[in-house]
Design an enzyme around this catalytic site. Structure first.
Site, PDB file in Angstrom:
ATOM      1  N   MET A   1      49.009 -31.423 -87.618  1.00  0.00           N
ATOM      2  CA  MET A   1      48.490 -32.012 -86.382  1.00  0.00           C
ATOM      3  C   MET A   1      47.004 -31.746 -86.164  1.00  0.00           C
ATOM      4  O   MET A   1      46.437 -32.226 -85.196  1.00  0.00           O
ATOM      5  CB  MET A   1      49.271 -31.441 -85.190  1.00  0.00           C
ATOM      6  CG  MET A   1      50.713 -31.878 -85.124  1.00  0.00           C
ATOM      7  SD  MET A   1      50.887 -33.680 -84.925  1.00  0.00           S
ATOM      8  CE  MET A   1      50.035 -33.930 -83.364  1.00  0.00           C
ATOM      9  N   ARG A   2      46.379 -30.981 -87.073  1.00  0.00           N
ATOM     10  CA  ARG A   2      44.976 -30.677 -86.859  1.00  0.00           C
ATOM     11  C   ARG A   2      44.117 -31.943 -86.893  1.00  0.00           C
ATOM     12  O   ARG A   2      43.139 -32.062 -86.154  1.00  0.00           O
ATOM     13  CB  ARG A   2      44.483 -29.662 -87.895  1.00  0.00           C
ATOM     14  CG  ARG A   2      43.047 -29.231 -87.648  1.00  0.00           C
ATOM     15  CD  ARG A   2      42.603 -28.094 -88.551  1.00  0.00           C
ATOM     16  NE  ARG A   2      43.121 -26.822 -88.071  1.00  0.00           N
ATOM     17  CZ  ARG A   2      43.987 -26.079 -88.725  1.00  0.00           C
ATOM     18  NH1 ARG A   2      44.441 -26.488 -89.899  1.00  0.00           N
ATOM     19  NH2 ARG A   2      44.400 -24.934 -88.249  1.00  0.00           N
ATOM     20  N   ALA A   3      44.472 -32.903 -87.723  1.00  0.00           N
ATOM     21  CA  ALA A   3      43.706 -34.144 -87.799  1.00  0.00           C
ATOM     22  C   ALA A   3      43.710 -34.870 -86.462  1.00  0.00           C
ATOM     23  O   ALA A   3      42.671 -35.380 -86.004  1.00  0.00           O
ATOM     24  CB  ALA A   3      44.275 -35.040 -88.900  1.00  0.00           C
TER      25      ALA A   3
ATOM     26  N   ASP B   1      40.562 -27.751 -94.714  1.00  0.00           N
ATOM     27  CA  ASP B   1      41.158 -28.237 -93.477  1.00  0.00           C
ATOM     28  C   ASP B   1      40.551 -27.583 -92.252  1.00  0.00           C
ATOM     29  O   ASP B   1      40.676 -28.107 -91.145  1.00  0.00           O
ATOM     30  CB  ASP B   1      42.670 -27.991 -93.520  1.00  0.00           C
ATOM     31  CG  ASP B   1      43.403 -28.695 -92.394  1.00  0.00           C
ATOM     32  OD1 ASP B   1      43.164 -29.907 -92.211  1.00  0.00           O
ATOM     33  OD2 ASP B   1      44.192 -28.040 -91.687  1.00  0.00           O
TER      34      ASP B   1
END
Length: 689
Positions: free
Chosen positions: A277-279, A196
């Protein structure tokens, strides 16, 4: 550490890797994206493209003499080499390579041993993270990186700083870098936490088009014949690409990400059910970088599309069984269903189209900027390849099988194939006795990594990590006898003490499975397959290695060599046929051969053989006698074994598996008394000798 050299292979000369080149360029334009993970089979120019990138990156302004590459405009107030004046020098962009076998001291930095012993002072020697600050950190075969190094990278990537607290050294310094990793999925998967952290991911496959392969060979052979001449021919395109990257960086702050585009990104990420929320953040940053790369000041639909194709594939995976990739139809449907940008008349195929030149000028008709523009053509060209099939296998089918089909189906030559049912979380019980195996996450062991629990004397010229304080204590009482007159410490070879570290080890669990017709009902094979798949999932998380040997018909087969690749294992297991006679002796001998080869390749990984059989042997003369002889031969070699008896409980029981367990010196289990979950517990609870 590697810097660009004049005759390295030009970035613009890489053939057939447009998507890879685009991802690397976007990460170079906006380091906030978070780097690139390149997945692909061997021999696909992954490392060549990464190393060539440094030649087209803009130079960096640094404070002269600063070992941490501080920016003269914004020097770090806590820099160990500070305070800094306003002086500056310009140097080329830096590519730092992190070897898979690097030590934690080399990565983080450590006490300067020479100054400590000779001058009696505490001085810090920076590591690779300090050298990579404001540059690229490249990890080849990143999926094989030791867990303790993965933890170090995760901390640095999350905080943008590296902290060292050891051997009397207390240092913190900035460590912001573009993380670039390459990996071959056949050699194992990457931990989800590190996966990720990569902003973008690209799957690289060698082209099956003969014309493209000819171009690749022609370029490589021309470069090897005359490196300087080959590089000179690409000097113009290299310079133009470098200038375009600089323009895109300058334009980056002016690009407008409208509320409508933000809403569209959020709806696309939600439609793919990604975690966290990183995406969303990475997709937004990538869309902005793509707009700047295309010469635009407003993010358009095509920028969002190109960003989603690079930022989401590795984040939509629900478990290790899911194949990476993005469903093109699902993406287009999500884009069509999401809120459109402010200008509904945008033409996705116009000058501002995917990866197009929109404002970049007519000279930019080729190169990595066109990667997204040809996405539709590439999707159509690969529609007959194996990629869509692999993707459909990896997707959740909705019945809990993670791509597998329970029940029966027909395999090769009409053999019956029984699928596994839904995998489950395996119970983890570590080996009680401490071993001395390879680093992992299952059993307690004395390894090269982990916390220091003691010290010991070095034997001869034995290699190992020295225990500094132990070495100093060993040498200190003899300083007067050795005639020391200065502040330094006189140390001899026999004073050196090595650190004793306690960590965790991984194990090799080899399943030897009877796939013949004597196994009885299909339900038993389903339970066995489910147990293996579940254990493989646990092994993926715990860094174990798992293998599979099957025997049926006239011979035994290595269905799965020892591996950590979850995807490869699931494909092999789901296609495993059943039926035929039972060559039990051949199966035991084949398992022994697999363990013999594994011991040569990795002698410190302790094995555990799990034999799943009803004990019958029906192939060849004196089949059962030969099987018992093979079992005795295995027992003499001290291989820890568990025998799982699959003989039906009803009717007459021959008890052959129990006899076989006695010959093997193995633990005996009855499959009729334990469910598949209990088979997993039997494996993990087994005390490896």
């Amino acid at each position: 550490m590697r810097a660009a050299v004049p005759n390295s292979f030009p970035f613009t000369a890489v053939v057939g890797m447009d998507e890879l080149q685009l991802a690397l360029v976007l990460a170079a334009i906006s380091p906030a994206i978070g780097g690139v993970l390149i997945r692909g089979e061997k021999g696909t120019a992954k490392s060549t493209a990464v190393r060539a990138l440094t030649e087209i990156l803009p130079p960096v302004d640094v404070v002269p003499g600063c070992r941490f590459s501080c920016d003269p405009e914004r020097p770090d107030p806590t820099c160990p080499d500070g305070p800094h004046t306003g002086e500056r020098v310009v140097r080329a962009a830096r590519l730092v390579e992190l070897p898979v076998g690097a030590t934690e001291d080399r990565v983080l930095g450590s006490l300067h041993l020479e100054k400590a012993l000779a001058e009696g002072v505490t001085a810090y020697e920076p590591g690779l993270l300090a050298a990579a600050h404001r540059g690229l950190l490249y990890v080849d075969e990143v999926n094989l990186l030791h867990d303790h190094l993965v933890d170090v990278l995760l901390d640095a990537a999350a905080m943008g700083r590296a902290t060292v607290e050891r051997d009397g050294v207390s240092i913190t310094h900035p460590a912001r870098f573009v993380l670039v990793g390459t990996m071959n999925p056949e050699e194992g998967e990457l931990r989800p936490q590190l996966l990720d952290r990569f902003g973008l991911t690209v799957d690289v496959v060698a082209s099956r088009d003969p014309a493209v392969r000819v171009e690749v060979m022609r370029a490589r052979l021309a470069y090897e014949a005359d490196p300087d001449g080959f590089v000179a021919r690409y000097a113009g395109p290299q310079r133009e690409l470098a200038e375009r990257i600089v323009k895109a960086r300058d334009l980056l702050s002016e690009v407008i990400l409208t509320d409508a585009a933000l809403r569209q990104i959020a709806e696309i990420c939600a439609s793919f059910d990604v975690d966290g929320m990183r995406a969303d953040l990475v997709t937004a940053r990538t869309a902005v970088a793509h707009a700047a790369w295309s010469g635009r000041t407003v993010v358009e639909v095509d920028d969002v599309r190109a960003a989603a194709k690079l930022a989401l594939p590795h984040r939509r995976r629900r478990n290790p069984f899911d194949a990476p990739g993005l469903d093109a139809e699902q993406l287009e449907e999500a884009i069509n269903n999401s809120t459109p940008p402010d200008d509904p008349d945008d033409d996705p195929n116009g000058p501002g189209g995917p990866g197009g030149t929109g404002g970049a000028g007519p000279d930019d008709q080729s190169g990595p900027g066109d990667a997204a523009a040809t996405t539709d053509e590439r999707d159509a060209a690969t529609s007959g390849s194996d990629a869509p099939e692999a993707s459909s296998r990896g997707r959740d089918t909705g019945d809990g099988t993670a791509g597998g089909r329970p029940g029966e189906r027909e395999g090769a030559n009409g053999a019956e194939v029984v699928g596994s049912s839904a995998p489950y979380k395996a119970r983890l019980l570590s080996v009680q006795t401490a071993g001395a195996g390879v680093a992992g996450r299952r059993s307690r062991a004395l390894t090269e990594v982990g916390r220091v629990v003691g010290e010991r004397a070095r034997v001869g010229r034995e290699a190992g990590r020295p225990h500094l304080l132990g070495t100093v204590r060993s040498a200190a009482p003899y300083q007067k006898v050795r005639g020391r007159t200065g502040p330094g410490l006189v140390v001899r070879a026999d004073d050196v003490r090595l650190a004793v570290r306690e960590g965790r080890e991984g194990n090799l669990v080899l399943f030897c499975v009877d796939a013949s017709g004597s196994m009885g009902t299909k339900k038993r094979m389903t339970e066995v397959k489910t147990a293996i798949v579940s254990l493989l999932l646990d092994a993926y998380q715990r860094r174990d290695t798992v293998g599979l040997v099957t025997f049926a018909g006239p011979a035994a087969t290595v269905a799965l060599p020892p591996t950590g690749s979850v995807e490869a294992a699931v494909r092999r297991l789901e296609s495993l046929p059943t039926g035929g006679r039972t060559p039990l002796a051949e199966g035991l001998l084949q398992a022994a051969d697999v363990l013999r080869i594994a011991a040569i390749r990795d002698p410190r990984r302790r094995p555990l053989l799990v034999l799943v059989t009803d004990g019958r042997a029906t192939y060849g003369d004196k089949a059962y006698d030969r099987a018992r002889q093979a079992a005795g031969w295995l027992a003499q070699r001290g291989i820890a074994t568990v025998v799982v008896d699959c003989e039906p409980r009803r009717g007459i029981r021959l008890g052959l598996a129990a006899e076989l367990a006695g010959d093997l010196g193995a633990e005996y289990l009855d499959l009729g008394d334990v469910a598949a979950g209990n088979l997993i517990r039997a494996v993990t609870e087994r005390k490896v000798a």
